[in-house]
Design a protein around this motif. Structure first.
Motif, PDB file in Angstrom:
ATOM      1  N   VAL A  79       0.864  -1.088  -0.090  1.00  0.00           N
ATOM      2  CA  VAL A  79       0.069  -0.037  -0.220  1.00  0.00           C
ATOM      3  C   VAL A  79       1.129   1.150  -0.081  1.00  0.00           C
ATOM      4  O   VAL A  79       1.399   1.441   1.112  1.00  0.00           O
ATOM      5  N   GLU A 120     -20.812  -2.233  -2.317  1.00  0.00           N
ATOM      6  CA  GLU A 120     -20.075  -2.016  -0.698  1.00  0.00           C
ATOM      7  C   GLU A 120     -19.715  -0.368  -0.574  1.00  0.00           C
ATOM      8  O   GLU A 120     -19.978   0.158   0.398  1.00  0.00           O
ATOM      9  N   ARG A 147     -13.064  -0.903  -7.614  1.00  0.00           N
ATOM     10  CA  ARG A 147     -12.937  -1.675  -6.846  1.00  0.00           C
ATOM     11  C   ARG A 147     -13.624  -3.035  -7.255  1.00  0.00           C
ATOM     12  O   ARG A 147     -13.095  -4.063  -7.096  1.00  0.00           O
ATOM     13  N   ARG A 206     -12.430   7.126   5.873  1.00  0.00           N
ATOM     14  CA  ARG A 206     -12.306   6.002   6.746  1.00  0.00           C
ATOM     15  C   ARG A 206     -12.696   4.640   6.269  1.00  0.00           C
ATOM     16  O   ARG A 206     -12.179   3.766   5.885  1.00  0.00           O
ATOM     17  N   MET A 224     -11.221   3.858   2.696  1.00  0.00           N
ATOM     18  CA  MET A 224      -9.752   3.269   2.735  1.00  0.00           C
ATOM     19  C   MET A 224      -9.854   1.882   3.433  1.00  0.00           C
ATOM     20  O   MET A 224      -9.323   1.086   2.827  1.00  0.00           O
ATOM     21  N   GLY A 225     -10.969   1.696   4.467  1.00  0.00           N
ATOM     22  CA  GLY A 225     -11.067   0.488   4.921  1.00  0.00           C
ATOM     23  C   GLY A 225     -11.336  -0.471   3.714  1.00  0.00           C
ATOM     24  O   GLY A 225     -10.835  -1.827   3.851  1.00  0.00           O
ATOM     25  N   LEU A 226     -12.178  -0.292   2.950  1.00  0.00           N
ATOM     26  CA  LEU A 226     -12.529  -1.282   1.896  1.00  0.00           C
ATOM     27  C   LEU A 226     -11.441  -1.422   0.883  1.00  0.00           C
ATOM     28  O   LEU A 226     -11.162  -2.872   0.742  1.00  0.00           O
ATOM     29  N   LEU A 250      -8.167  -1.418   1.489  1.00  0.00           N
ATOM     30  CA  LEU A 250      -7.261  -2.059   2.341  1.00  0.00           C
ATOM     31  C   LEU A 250      -7.810  -3.627   2.361  1.00  0.00           C
ATOM     32  O   LEU A 250      -7.096  -4.361   2.607  1.00  0.00           O
ATOM     33  N   ALA A 251      -9.169  -3.871   2.637  1.00  0.00           N
ATOM     34  CA  ALA A 251      -9.363  -5.069   2.807  1.00  0.00           C
ATOM     35  C   ALA A 251      -9.188  -5.876   1.428  1.00  0.00           C
ATOM     36  O   ALA A 251      -8.818  -7.101   1.721  1.00  0.00           O
ATOM     37  N   VAL A 311      -6.694  -5.631  -0.137  1.00  0.00           N
ATOM     38  CA  VAL A 311      -5.186  -5.884   0.027  1.00  0.00           C
ATOM     39  C   VAL A 311      -5.031  -7.240   0.875  1.00  0.00           C
ATOM     40  O   VAL A 311      -4.332  -8.011   0.638  1.00  0.00           O
ATOM     41  N   ALA A 312      -5.678  -7.098   2.052  1.00  0.00           N
ATOM     42  CA  ALA A 312      -5.747  -8.038   2.991  1.00  0.00           C
ATOM     43  C   ALA A 312      -6.097  -9.367   2.442  1.00  0.00           C
ATOM     44  O   ALA A 312      -5.659 -10.596   2.670  1.00  0.00           O
ATOM     45  N   GLU A 313      -7.317  -9.408   1.630  1.00  0.00           N
ATOM     46  CA  GLU A 313      -7.938 -10.659   1.107  1.00  0.00           C
ATOM     47  C   GLU A 313      -7.374 -11.112  -0.102  1.00  0.00           C
ATOM     48  O   GLU A 313      -7.182 -12.186  -0.355  1.00  0.00           O
ATOM     49  N   SER A 335      -2.446   3.770   7.192  1.00  0.00           N
ATOM     50  CA  SER A 335      -3.015   3.036   6.167  1.00  0.00           C
ATOM     51  C   SER A 335      -1.805   2.504   5.066  1.00  0.00           C
ATOM     52  O   SER A 335      -2.010   1.451   4.752  1.00  0.00           O
ATOM     53  N   ILE A 336      -0.979   3.429   4.900  1.00  0.00           N
ATOM     54  CA  ILE A 336       0.126   3.014   3.957  1.00  0.00           C
ATOM     55  C   ILE A 336       1.263   2.056   4.547  1.00  0.00           C
ATOM     56  O   ILE A 336       1.491   2.110   5.868  1.00  0.00           O
TER      57      ILE A 336
END
Lengths: 303, 141
Positions: free
Chosen positions: A34, A115, A145, A167, A170-172, A174-175, A177-179, A197-198
């Motif tokens: 990120v 979403e 997305r 917020r 950015m959360g979505l 980053l999700a 990235v995680a997923e 976040s980064i």
């Protein structure tokens, strides 16, 4: 094993008319990073993102996405790009834009797109042209997305969103990235938005890469002067735009690893960036983790 | 399930906030052995902190022997902390409530009560190397 970088620049130069807006840029952004792209107005952030998206051709050097030169048709389904103007078909309704996204993108994820819009209660029947700036941003990000791209190139993606939407959005992102291990390269003027976040930072100044590396490494490698020995250093406010430099940034020790006894505190992201911008003559700091991979270029950047 | 709240610019690193909030939930009994922690994706989506931050916090909790990650299944609580809310502590809570009531009746302010209890706790549970924080100077005779 080192995987193919998400983005890699080797001696990248881009000219606009007679002036060079990107100059000899060398960096690598690993997959799943990120990466915050920061720098003052006119530093070349938008040009770099447009070049990565394949919309601007490099004049010298090269820029690769996922191991292929930018503009390669094979990259198109794998990257998503949101430009600063949020270019959307103004006559199309949000609903129609989403259908278009679905029809044009084989890997389309309707849930991921919706979403982004749901929480903000975007009216799906409204025409894109009638939406507010922030709503257009959310529609653009929803399309990006939904595409389920491997690399997302986002130009000021949070700039006209309210704090809650920032917020949440950015959360979505980053999700993903995680997923899915997606890679984000996003520019921002507001360093506070990026701070937690980064995980990588790329600082551009006058078309040159000044600072590049994993954020924890960059912060650990620099030191602020002791606030007790420099009383003025801690008094400046936060949230200042990159153009105006608070007093304390003058005092940041720019010599990595050379901190004296009165330089004890690690800087914040904002302090680090402002210090580099305020010291144009300070040596560039390109972490080995973000140097391009080919042998000849490793040599060129002094690895 | 536990919900994390990460405060920006609080001076406490984000991963530490997640560790502390988990420890507190373990101490207060809000998390029990066998409970599942939210996935990294869920924490990231809710807080907009970097995924690495969440992984680092979970690794820290795992190293402390409090949780265990099982590939593909998630991260689970394997040990809780302290005794703060178990049945044996119920009587102590009652006594403490009565004591705090007496302190208020005696005219003590909230800060006075906190300082007084902190000074006694610091004396009875001394930290290994840190000197007790400044509560002592505010102790009343």
């Amino acid at each position: 094993m080192i995987t193919t970088p998400a983005v890699q620049a080797v001696g990248l130069g881009v000219r606009r008319g007679r002036s060079e807006v990107l100059h000899d840029c060398r960096f690598r952004i690993p997959r799943g990073a990120v990466c915050g792209l920061v720098g003052p107005n006119g530093a070349g952030k938008s040009v770099l993102l447009a070049t990565a998206a394949g919309l601007v051709a490099p004049d010298s050097g090269r820029l690769e996405l996922l191991g292929r030169p930018v503009g390669d048709a094979a990259n198109r389904p794998r990257i998503a790009y949101v430009d600063q103007n949020r270019s959307l078909y103004r006559q199309f309704s949000v609903q129609r834009l989403l259908r278009l996204g679905r029809d044009l993108n084989p890997g389309w994820r309707p849930d991921a797109a919706e979403e982004v819009l749901d929480a903000a209660r975007i009216p799906v029947r409204a025409r894109a042209g009638s939406l507010s700036g922030g709503q257009r941003t959310l529609v653009s990000l929803a399309l990006a997305r939904g595409k389920a791209a491997d690399v997302l190139l986002l130009d000021e993606p949070l700039s006209d969103l309210d704090p809650l939407a920032r917020r949440r959005t950015m959360g979505l992102l980053l999700a993903d990235v995680a997923e899915r291990g997606a890679t984000l390269l996003l520019s921002s003027h507001v360093l506070a938005d990026l701070e937690e976040s980064i995980d990588h930072l790329l600082l551009l100044d006058h078309g040159r890469v000044r600072l590049a590396g994993p954020l924890p490494e960059l912060l650990a490698a620099h030191r602020l002067p002791d606030p007790l020995s420099v009383p003025a250093a801690r008094s400046a406010g936060v949230g200042a735009p990159a153009g105006s430099v608070p007093a304390r940034a003058h005092r940041v020790d720019l010599l990595p690893g050379d901190a004296g006894p009165d330089h004890t505190e690690a800087p914040t992201l904002e302090e680090l960036v402002l210090a580099y911008l305020h010291h144009p003559g300070a040596p560039d700091w390109i972490s080995p983790a973000m140097r391009p991979l080919t042998p000849e270029t490793c040599e060129a950047v002094g690895a | 399930m536990i919900e994390y709240h990460v405060r920006r610019r609080s001076g406490v690193p984000a991963y530490q906030q997640i560790v502390q909030q988990t420890e507190q939930a373990l101490r207060l009994g809000h998390l029990q052995v066998g409970d599942k922690l939210p996935t990294a994706r869920e924490v990231v989506a809710a807080t907009a902190v970097n995924p690495n931050t969440v992984l680092r916090a979970y690794q820290e909790l795992q190293r402390a022997g409090l949780v265990e990650s099982t590939q593909g299944l998630g991260t689970f609580v394997v040990r809780v902390l302290g005794q703060a809310e178990n049945s044996a502590a119920a009587g102590l809570r009652e006594e403490l409530t009565a004591w705090v009531g007496r302190a208020r009746n005696a005219g003590l302010e909230r800060e006075d009560v906190l300082a007084l209890t902190a000074s006694v706790v610091d004396r009875e549970f001394p930290l290994a190397d840190e000197p007790a924080p400044g509560a002592v100077s505010r102790e009343r005779p």
